[in-house]
Design a protein around this motif. Structure first.
Motif, PDB file in Angstrom:
ATOM      1  N   GLY A 400      44.885  68.725  32.622  1.00 52.51           N
ATOM      2  CA  GLY A 400      44.115  68.852  33.850  1.00 52.51           C
ATOM      3  C   GLY A 400      44.732  68.141  35.037  1.00 52.51           C
ATOM      4  N   LEU A 401      45.649  67.249  34.786  1.00 57.44           N
ATOM      5  CA  LEU A 401      46.265  66.514  35.899  1.00 57.44           C
ATOM      6  C   LEU A 401      47.166  67.454  36.691  1.00 57.44           C
ATOM      7  N   ALA A 402      47.087  67.331  37.989  1.00 56.44           N
ATOM      8  CA  ALA A 402      47.798  68.272  38.858  1.00 56.44           C
ATOM      9  C   ALA A 402      49.296  68.232  38.606  1.00 56.44           C
ATOM     10  N   ASP A 403      49.832  67.036  38.512  1.00 54.99           N
ATOM     11  CA  ASP A 403      51.292  66.929  38.527  1.00 54.99           C
ATOM     12  C   ASP A 403      51.716  65.835  37.559  1.00 54.99           C
ATOM     13  N   PHE A 404      52.244  66.256  36.425  1.00 54.54           N
ATOM     14  CA  PHE A 404      52.630  65.334  35.366  1.00 54.54           C
ATOM     15  C   PHE A 404      53.611  64.283  35.882  1.00 54.54           C
ATOM     16  N   LYS A 405      54.628  64.768  36.603  1.00 53.16           N
ATOM     17  CA  LYS A 405      55.692  63.861  37.021  1.00 53.16           C
ATOM     18  C   LYS A 405      55.175  62.835  38.024  1.00 53.16           C
ATOM     19  N   ARG A 406      54.373  63.324  38.959  1.00 54.95           N
ATOM     20  CA  ARG A 406      53.872  62.393  39.957  1.00 54.95           C
ATOM     21  C   ARG A 406      52.931  61.364  39.318  1.00 54.95           C
ATOM     22  N   ALA A 407      52.111  61.816  38.358  1.00 54.98           N
ATOM     23  CA  ALA A 407      51.202  60.892  37.682  1.00 54.98           C
ATOM     24  C   ALA A 407      51.995  59.812  36.945  1.00 54.98           C
ATOM     25  N   THR A 408      53.043  60.243  36.251  1.00 50.75           N
ATOM     26  CA  THR A 408      53.877  59.278  35.533  1.00 50.75           C
ATOM     27  C   THR A 408      54.458  58.255  36.503  1.00 50.75           C
ATOM     28  N   GLN A 409      54.965  58.764  37.607  1.00 52.73           N
ATOM     29  CA  GLN A 409      55.548  57.849  38.596  1.00 52.73           C
ATOM     30  C   GLN A 409      54.516  56.871  39.133  1.00 52.73           C
ATOM     31  N   ALA A 410      53.328  57.380  39.385  1.00 51.20           N
ATOM     32  CA  ALA A 410      52.281  56.515  39.932  1.00 51.20           C
ATOM     33  C   ALA A 410      51.893  55.440  38.915  1.00 51.20           C
ATOM     34  N   ALA A 413      54.716  52.907  38.631  1.00 53.08           N
ATOM     35  CA  ALA A 413      54.746  52.013  39.797  1.00 53.08           C
ATOM     36  C   ALA A 413      53.684  50.929  39.652  1.00 53.08           C
ATOM     37  N   GLN A 414      52.487  51.329  39.183  1.00 51.16           N
ATOM     38  CA  GLN A 414      51.429  50.329  39.014  1.00 51.16           C
ATOM     39  C   GLN A 414      51.795  49.290  37.965  1.00 51.16           C
ATOM     40  N   VAL A 415      52.242  49.775  36.798  1.00 56.11           N
ATOM     41  CA  VAL A 415      52.534  48.854  35.694  1.00 56.11           C
ATOM     42  C   VAL A 415      53.683  47.922  36.073  1.00 56.11           C
ATOM     43  N   PHE A 416      54.730  48.478  36.659  1.00 58.54           N
ATOM     44  CA  PHE A 416      55.888  47.655  37.029  1.00 58.54           C
ATOM     45  C   PHE A 416      55.482  46.597  38.048  1.00 58.54           C
ATOM     46  N   GLN A 417      54.660  47.026  38.997  1.00 54.14           N
ATOM     47  CA  GLN A 417      54.227  46.116  40.053  1.00 54.14           C
ATOM     48  C   GLN A 417      53.413  44.963  39.475  1.00 54.14           C
ATOM     49  N   ILE A 418      52.520  45.291  38.557  1.00 55.95           N
ATOM     50  CA  ILE A 418      51.692  44.241  37.935  1.00 55.95           C
ATOM     51  C   ILE A 418      52.578  43.289  37.132  1.00 55.95           C
ATOM     52  N   ALA A 419      53.523  43.844  36.373  1.00 60.02           N
ATOM     53  CA  ALA A 419      54.427  42.989  35.586  1.00 60.02           C
ATOM     54  C   ALA A 419      55.163  42.014  36.504  1.00 60.02           C
ATOM     55  N   HIS A 420      55.702  42.531  37.592  1.00 61.65           N
ATOM     56  CA  HIS A 420      56.468  41.649  38.481  1.00 61.65           C
ATOM     57  C   HIS A 420      55.578  40.629  39.175  1.00 61.65           C
ATOM     58  N   ALA A 421      54.365  41.044  39.525  1.00 63.62           N
ATOM     59  CA  ALA A 421      53.451  40.089  40.165  1.00 63.62           C
ATOM     60  C   ALA A 421      53.136  38.930  39.218  1.00 63.62           C
ATOM     61  N   LEU A 422      53.209  39.181  37.916  1.00 56.28           N
ATOM     62  CA  LEU A 422      52.913  38.128  36.931  1.00 56.28           C
ATOM     63  C   LEU A 422      54.174  37.380  36.479  1.00 56.28           C
ATOM     64  N   GLY A 423      55.262  37.556  37.188  1.00 56.02           N
ATOM     65  CA  GLY A 423      56.494  36.851  36.820  1.00 56.02           C
ATOM     66  C   GLY A 423      57.278  37.557  35.735  1.00 56.02           C
ATOM     67  N   GLY A 424      56.969  38.826  35.503  1.00 56.03           N
ATOM     68  CA  GLY A 424      57.662  39.577  34.460  1.00 56.03           C
ATOM     69  C   GLY A 424      58.694  40.529  35.020  1.00 56.03           C
ATOM     70  N   HIS A 425      59.101  41.471  34.165  1.00 58.44           N
ATOM     71  CA  HIS A 425      60.161  42.409  34.548  1.00 58.44           C
ATOM     72  C   HIS A 425      59.833  43.765  33.927  1.00 58.44           C
ATOM     73  N   PHE A 426      60.157  44.822  34.654  1.00 52.40           N
ATOM     74  CA  PHE A 426      59.718  46.156  34.210  1.00 52.40           C
ATOM     75  C   PHE A 426      60.473  46.651  32.986  1.00 52.40           C
ATOM     76  N   SER A 427      61.615  46.054  32.679  1.00 54.78           N
ATOM     77  CA  SER A 427      62.468  46.577  31.609  1.00 54.78           C
ATOM     78  C   SER A 427      62.938  45.451  30.710  1.00 54.78           C
ATOM     79  N   SER A 428      62.782  45.640  29.389  1.00 49.51           N
ATOM     80  CA  SER A 428      63.029  44.527  28.470  1.00 49.51           C
ATOM     81  C   SER A 428      64.150  44.769  27.483  1.00 49.51           C
TER      82      SER A 428
END
Lengths: 477, 477
Positions: A400-410, A413-428
């Motif tokens: 039902g989601l309009a755009d798979f790729k855009r949803a994934t990107q969104a 972006a949220q998860v990476f941003q939260i990780a970095h805000a907590l002193g983490g890194h998006f890739s391990s």
């Protein structure tokens, strides 16, 4: 020009093998999950380090890119060439000799193409092992493990690939051969140049050999499955068992309830060892060089203390190998189950262990605010701060989601941003490859990127080494 | 020009301290053992990382060399400026804040100027320690430990400084700031640029901060003194205790008979714990997170097995803290005793552990063939393959030698050559500094040196960082 170039390669040395048939080319130019594919002029398989020196020299001269390839098990496109085709795949698979095993020094000297599981099979004959443990161990090669700085299930105790290396040999993109192959735990060798190859994903040079630290095979083993009401409780348990058992704690994995249910739906045989509902499962493993009874008693005492403190609500200790395998099979079915049962956008972020509860809570809340049908998945290495968080959609919801790729990107972006805000890194531990170049550029400080470019220019001035990876957004040389 | 330059430094930032008085200059320009001395325009003490960025920028502009200095405890001249005087000493001593300690994540974030022992005093309040243990720990600083890749007595279990780091911050000679300060055990950060600073002895940049891995303070401790007839027997003992006790083996030191006699002559109170004559003493230490009784029982069982197998002839376990200290005091008196009682030419070479017996035998034989009055000394970290072998002359004998310097060089050349022939390296944990530049150039492969020069040019294009050290035989910029 293309065929001219390919023809000149075998003339460099009798131990070089050249493969140009379409099937083999296709196989080496596509990664194992079929997501990334490219083009190459040829697959080149050197038989000696000297061959690699000659191949790199010829490629520099002709401006042909070199894509080093081990077992081709990279998830993110790091091990296959770009689409332009002005490249060769340099397969290390014939450099697969275990050169020596020194039991007193507890080291092995190996070529880059040795398959991780083959090495450990050989070492087991000598009561030793190389403590890197990965899902792909039957296919991945030591050189690729180094190029990716592989992690896995035993990082908590033994560290990443980097921590288990005593030195490497390789050939840089500027043509220089580098060797740090003395099997020593202490050496003042000047700049630690070999370490630049660790995690460089083939973009600076080709790894040809390595010296590995070995460990005695553990003789005592205890595997436990526990239930905890929250990640905070899981971390309290981590602290308690570590205080009692120190380095004997070898793995400390967590799996949340949704993730376990997805696995059970996928394969009912993989049912939760604890019947009651609970939020977080903990899968912990303890090993020791000797003393099965002493280890069992210590683990039992530590788990009893955690139960007493209310950090866990239940604990099972595997009574035999079959039970242990059953515990681990649940953990190892995460990827297959998610792919089979719905759409999962999963992540490889790390945060400081102390920030895991905040990380999970914020991802759950913030992603659901944007995608109400999303649900929060988590399975991973809590002891390392590296829970592979995910967002799960039932197939129907996701369609039902309009755009798979855009949803994934969104979501990313949220998860990476939260990780970095907590002193983490998006890739391990899964590398950057082609897939994560954009977040890499976003989350790497500008002056670090400037220094990376300084090093890339110095060590691979023509940019022939694995172009298009990590921070190179141009697809080709 | 000189005073003009110095005057401009404090104007860069209010948190920079400038010292130009002759006494302080002299103190910072001479190393602790008084063997190396140089000249500087000023001692500069930054208060923030940003100050370091500004200082390096000004020095680049003016072509003034920067000599980073921690506790100034380097043995080989690495921490003092050259004689030309066109340099500043950049003292990190005011960057001495412990920025945070995360107990759940088991990490500390510190500035470079924190004194190692101060850190461990602070950590002990939280039941943690940073497992680098050095004779100079009361003076040496974390930044210097990183720049030298410090080793010490617990490398066997915890590895070198490099192995205990999760990341660094620094300023390179090209002016670029680098930060890898996320306290994560797993991260894909691209090229491991910070690792180039580890062991670079200040020749690429200035280290300003670090993230350190912590360990729980051990709760159980066993210290043993054993006698073995040969190094082969000592290594058999090493294998047996490691097989039983795994990582609980924290130190495994050996001292040969001549070395112990020199120590006893120096201070009769430091008498051998075992009365009978024997060749090799083993000082082993075992620690664990819990379970003193269990640890004691395991060690006793392992030592009984080694006695039974004839690998050792006697074994004493320290009954209390005073006895433990008495054991360690013998080990720690090596340097002072040798200096007081005669002339010792000692070494910092490593060989694979399996090659230690051949190394000792060849050094003993080949040096005595050349210098009949020489006698063979040995004390060091057998578990790491790093025995500090030495050649000892009674004062009277050495005075008879025609040329002290030439004899030292001849002995060094022999020992270094034997180490390399056995797959070892002439330098292990004391750095290269100015003293060992010539053997460094001899024993480093030409293509490794070429790569070091490529990196030096890329990261410090003007050569302002600590000139004259490691592989730079020009004394000044």
């Amino acid at each position: 020009v293309t065929s001219d170039f390919a023809i000149r390669i075998p003339a460099l040395s009798p131990t070089i093998e050249l493969i140009v048939d379409a099937d083999t080319l296709r196989r080496h130019c596509t990664d194992y999950n079929g997501r990334n594919t490219g083009q190459a002029l040829a697959i080149v398989r050197p038989g000696e380090t000297g061959d690699v020196v000659k191949i790199v020299a010829l490629c520099r001269q002709e401006g042909v890119a070199v894509v080093p390839q081990g077992g081709n098990t990279s998830d993110y496109g790091g091990s296959v060439p770009a689409a332009t085709g002005r490249s060769i795949v340099l397969s290390l698979s014939r450099l697969n000799r275990i050169l020596d095993i020194d039991l007193t020094n507890n080291t092995a000297r190996v070529e880059a193409g040795v398959v991780l599981a083959d090495l450990n099979r050989k070492l087991a004959e000598h009561d030793r092992w190389f403590p890197v443990s990965l899902g792909s161990e039957g296919t991945c090669q030591i050189g690729g493990n180094i190029a990716m700085n592989a992690g896995g299930n035993t990082v908590l105790r033994y560290g990443m690939m980097r921590d288990n290396l005593l030195g490497v040999e390789g050939v840089f993109g500027n043509g220089d051969h580098y060797a740090d192959m003395q099997p020593l735990r202490k050496k003042c060798i000047g700049y630690h140049i070999g370490d630049l190859l660790v995690g460089s994903e083939g973009t600076l040079g080709v790894i040809t050999k390595a010296i590995l630290k070995l460990q005695h095979l553990p003789k005592a083993l205890v595997t436990a499955w526990m239930s905890a009401a929250s990640l905070n409780d899981a971390l309290q348990t981590l602290d308690m068992v570590r205080q009692h058992l120190g380095e004997r704690l070898t793995a400390f994995e967590v799996i949340n309830q949704l993730q376990r249910r997805v696995i059970e739906r996928y394969q009912p045989a993989l049912k939760d060892p604890i019947a009651q509902d609970y939020e977080w499962a903990i899968l912990a493993e303890f090993t020791d060089t000797a003393g099965q009874e002493a280890l069992s008693a210590s683990v039992e005492a530590a788990l009893a203390a955690a139960l007493e403190a209310g950090a866990i609500s239940d604990a099972l200790i595997a009574a035999n190998g079959a039970q242990r395998q059953a515990f681990w099979r649940i953990r190892e079915s995460v990827l297959d189950a998610n792919n089979a049962m719905g759409w999962a956008v999963t992540h490889d972020a790390s945060v400081p262990v102390s920030k895991l509860p905040a990380f999970a809570e914020r991802v759950d809340k913030e992603v659901r605010a944007q995608f109400p049908t999303a649900r929060f998945l988590a399975a991973g290495h809590a002891g390392d701060g590296n829970i592979h968080l995910g967002v799960f959609f039932e197939k129907a919801d996701f369609d039902g989601l309009a755009d798979f790729k855009r949803a994934t990107q969104a979501i990313n972006a949220q998860v990476f941003q939260i990780a970095h805000a907590l002193g983490g890194h998006f890739s391990s531990e899964h590398g950057i490859g082609t897939k994560h170049r954009m977040p890499f550029l976003t989350y790497t400080p500008a002056s670090n990127l400037a220094l990376m470019r300084v090093l890339k220019s110095a060590l691979d001035p023509q940019g022939i080494m694995n172009p298009g990876k990590i921070f190179d957004t141009a697809e080709a040389v």
